[in-house]
Enzyme design. Structure first.
Site, PDB file in Angstrom:
ATOM      1  N   CYS A   1      -0.408   4.102   2.209  1.00  0.00           N
ATOM      2  CA  CYS A   1      -0.221   3.886   3.657  1.00  0.00           C
ATOM      3  C   CYS A   1       1.248   4.074   4.045  1.00  0.00           C
ATOM      4  O   CYS A   1       1.546   4.652   5.088  1.00  0.00           O
ATOM      5  CB  CYS A   1      -0.609   2.468   4.071  1.00  0.00           C
ATOM      6  SG  CYS A   1      -2.101   1.846   3.327  1.00  0.00           S
ATOM      7  N   ASP A   2       2.171   3.573   3.228  1.00  0.00           N
ATOM      8  CA  ASP A   2       3.569   3.451   3.666  1.00  0.00           C
ATOM      9  C   ASP A   2       4.573   4.313   2.900  1.00  0.00           C
ATOM     10  O   ASP A   2       5.743   4.373   3.278  1.00  0.00           O
ATOM     11  CB  ASP A   2       4.018   1.977   3.549  1.00  0.00           C
ATOM     12  CG  ASP A   2       3.160   1.071   4.423  1.00  0.00           C
ATOM     13  OD1 ASP A   2       2.704   1.548   5.472  1.00  0.00           O
ATOM     14  OD2 ASP A   2       2.952  -0.096   4.054  1.00  0.00           O
TER      15      ASP A   2
ATOM     16  N   CYS B   1       0.817  -1.212   0.000  1.00  0.00           N
ATOM     17  CA  CYS B   1       0.000   0.000   0.000  1.00  0.00           C
ATOM     18  C   CYS B   1       0.852   1.263   0.000  1.00  0.00           C
ATOM     19  O   CYS B   1       1.387   1.668   1.031  1.00  0.00           O
ATOM     20  CB  CYS B   1      -0.913  -0.022   1.234  1.00  0.00           C
ATOM     21  SG  CYS B   1      -1.905   1.466   1.382  1.00  0.00           S
TER      22      CYS B   1
END
Ligand code: NAP
Length: 322
Positions: free
Chosen positions: A136-137, A133
């Site tokens: 997200c990261d 992701c």
């Protein structure tokens, strides 16, 4: 008893909830404990959902769908479905908490899960340099060298997004052409930070406690070489999330839930399926939403037919006979 339980909270689940709620079926949506909103929660801008000419962020789109469903009376449960009993007229859904919910119909809209490379140490290094992701990261990889694996729209989107943070983004693909849409490919090709590595697959992951590099294997010659990396994002597609219904519902050869023709009717009466979990081909937010509509309408017709054949309540007989 409740009329409809919807399992899943992606575009298919919320759209089914909007239609079922507007049909006064007071649906319950089992929205998941941790992944409310499904795949689109990991997406950045959605540019192809009709009605949003300036694009909309994936999470915002999902929040709006949920608000729309709740506005018409859908009840949302923040838990996972752990077990299903689908035989018989009463369908039972056991939640992660152990609580059992019952309904006359179930709409299964569990979407799909990220595909893995299936190579040693993939799970161990997940969260330690390996991610599925970018939104997200990505932030953790400022000024780092990273790679994205895949050749579809997701890989193009992730690679392009990650150039906001990383100093270098390799795009590793197993063939010599992408399957992504032309517009997404062009964005990646036009980005100076992205370098495509064709005809290559990740054969090995390197690094003791965190990823430090990969071994690439040339898919044509079989030759291997090392590539130093701080992060690896895997964007190689998804598999339908069907583990809850194995042995309970018929599946297709592609692993999706089998439905009758263009309907959402599964092999078990009163159980309907919608979205990515039935779709091996299109898998767009808008097609999933449309599929949720079909499921809600099918459930509504099924319930109406059940009510038609059900014995008339005693009061109704009395009134009619007067
Ligand atoms: P996808 O279209 O199925 O592409 C998966 C890619 O990963 C393919 O290029 C495939 O290679 C590669 N791949 C699969 N298994 C692999 C493995 N084991 N090792 C190495 N490579 C592997 O999946 P997706 O990109 O996630 O897209 C899914 C759907 O969502 C598509 O319909 C797409 O259009 C849609 N989507 C749309 C948008 C958007 O419009 N904004 C964004 C993201 C996704 P091959 O090509 O060789 O098979």
């Amino acid at each position: 008893m409740r009329d409809v339980i919807i399992i899943g909270s992606g575009p298919a689940g919320w759209t089914a909830a909007i239609y079922a709620a507007r049909a006064n079926l007071q649906p319950m949506v089992i929205a998941s404990q941790v992944e409310v909103g499904g795949e689109l929660m990991n997406t950045t801008e959605v540019e192809n959902f009709p009605g949003f000419p300036e694009a909309i962020m994936g999470p915002d789109l999902m929040t709006k769908m949920q608000q729309q469903a709740e506005r018409f009376g859908a009840e949302v449960v923040y838990d996972d479905a752990a077990e299903l009993d689908l035989d018989g007229d009463v369908k039972r859904v056991t939640l992660g908490s152990g609580k059992v919910e019952e309904a006359r119909t179930v709409i299964f809209a569990t979407g799909s899960a990220y595909r893995k490379l299936d190579i040693p140490r993939e799970d161990e290094l997940s969260g330690h340099g390996i991610s599925w992701c970018a939104t997200c990261d990505g932030f953790f990889f400022r000024e780092k060298a990273i790679a994205v694996v895949g050749g579809g729209d997701s890989a193009m989107e992730e690679a392009t997004f990650l150039t906001k943070f990383a100093s270098k983004v390799y795009l590793i693909h197993r063939r010599d052409e992408f399957r992504a849409s032309k517009i997404m490919q062009k964005r990646a090709f036009d980005n100076d930070k992205i370098e495509v590595i064709w005809n290559s697959e990740v054969a090995e992951l390197q690094g003791a406690s965190g990823l430090t590099g990969v071994v690439l294997r040339d898919t044509v010659t079989g030759e291997t070489r090392e590539l130093a990396l701080d992060g690896l994002f895997i964007a190689i597609g998804n598999d339908p999330r069907t583990h809850l219904v194995h042995g309970k519902l018929d599946l297709t050869a592609e692993g999706t839930i089998a439905v009758e023709g263009r309907s959402s009717r599964t092999s078990v009466p009163g159980v309907f399926a919608a979205g990515d979990v039935v779709d091996p081909t299109y898998r767009q937010a808008v097609t999933a939403a449309a599929s949720g509509t079909v499921a809600a309408l099918d459930a509504e017709h099924y319930l109406a037919a059940l009510d038609d054949v059900a014995p008339a309540p005693v009061e109704a007989v009395t009134t009619a006979s007067l």
